[in-house]
Design an enzyme around this catalytic site. Structure first.
Site, short mmCIF file in Angstrom:
data_model
loop_
_atom_site.label_atom_id
_atom_site.label_comp_id
_atom_site.label_asym_id
_atom_site.label_seq_id
_atom_site.Cartn_x
_atom_site.Cartn_y
_atom_site.Cartn_z
N ASP A 8 0.88 -1.18 -0.06
CA ASP A 8 0.07 0.00 0.06
C ASP A 8 1.08 1.22 -0.16
O ASP A 8 2.12 1.15 -0.26
CB ASP A 8 -0.86 0.11 1.13
CG ASP A 8 -0.40 0.08 2.45
OD1 ASP A 8 1.00 0.46 2.69
OD2 ASP A 8 -1.08 0.34 3.40
N CYS A 65 3.39 -2.87 3.92
CA CYS A 65 2.52 -1.70 4.33
C CYS A 65 3.36 -1.04 5.51
O CYS A 65 4.32 -1.28 5.47
CB CYS A 65 1.15 -2.17 4.78
SG CYS A 65 1.02 -3.00 6.23
N THR A 67 3.15 -1.09 8.60
CA THR A 67 3.76 -1.86 9.64
C THR A 67 3.98 -3.39 9.41
O THR A 67 4.66 -4.12 10.04
CB THR A 67 2.72 -2.12 10.92
OG1 THR A 67 1.51 -2.80 10.30
CG2 THR A 67 2.50 -0.68 11.71
N HIS A 98 11.57 -23.45 8.97
CA HIS A 98 10.42 -24.08 9.64
C HIS A 98 9.08 -24.11 9.30
O HIS A 98 8.43 -24.96 9.35
CB HIS A 98 10.43 -23.45 11.28
CG HIS A 98 11.74 -23.93 12.12
ND1 HIS A 98 11.70 -23.66 13.19
CD2 HIS A 98 12.96 -24.34 11.74
CE1 HIS A 98 12.97 -24.06 13.82
NE2 HIS A 98 13.74 -24.27 12.88
N HIS A 133 9.17 -30.58 10.34
CA HIS A 133 8.35 -29.10 9.97
C HIS A 133 7.36 -29.53 9.06
O HIS A 133 6.24 -28.74 8.89
CB HIS A 133 9.20 -28.12 9.61
CG HIS A 133 10.39 -27.82 10.59
ND1 HIS A 133 10.12 -27.35 11.75
CD2 HIS A 133 11.61 -27.98 10.53
CE1 HIS A 133 11.18 -27.17 12.49
NE2 HIS A 133 12.19 -27.31 11.51
#
Ligand code: RB5
Length: 143
Positions: A8, A65, A67, A98, A133
């Site tokens: 964004d 974005c 954060t 993992h 995993h």
């Protein structure tokens, strides 16, 4: 490797830098936007990148974005996507080893540029370890 990138407005500048970094390594980049700092809605961009990965159009995706949180939530709503929001190199390495994460999320307003590029490098270069995993990833995919 072919990587889709999307952001964004809050992640636009970082996306542009990630694109430059990947192209400098001769990695094919599919830029799904946004293409300016004009305000847009991150759910659309996270979904578009997630779908490109899930459909097999690209091998992996990177979303940005402000954060990294909103766009990672959006990407993770697409079935088959394992999007990891990373804030340091250790997280990037471990999520590949993992979780076999196929989308990386970064915060343009919360992670410095050099750290972000170091995260991208580690995430691109680290292989999935498989073994125990894989069983856990199968559990994630189970209905
Ligand atoms: C946009 O202002 C901001 O909310 C967005 O970039 C992101 O940080 C959301 O999680």
């Amino acid at each position: 490797m072919k990587i889709a990138i999307a952001s964004d407005h809050g992640g636009f500048e970082l996306k542009e830098n990630v694109k430059k970094y990947l192209e400098g390594r001769d990695i094919e980049v599919v830029d799904l936007g946004t293409y300016s700092e004009e305000s847009v809605d991150y759910p659309a961009y996270g979904k578009a990148c997630g779908q490109a990965v899930a459909n097999g159009e690209v091998d992996r995706g990177i979303v940005c974005c402000g954060t990294g949180i909103g766009i990672s939530i959006a990407a993770n709503k697409v079935k088959g996507v394992r999007c990891a929001l990373c804030t340091d190199v250790t997280m990037a390495r471990l999520t590949r080893q993992h979780n076999d994460s196929n989308v990386l999320a970064l915060g343009g307003r919360t992670t410095g540029l050099q750290t972000a590029l170091d995260i991208v490098a580690a995430w691109v270069d680290t292989e999935f370890e498989g073994g125990r995993h894989q069983r856990r990833l199968d559990m994630l995919d189970a209905e």
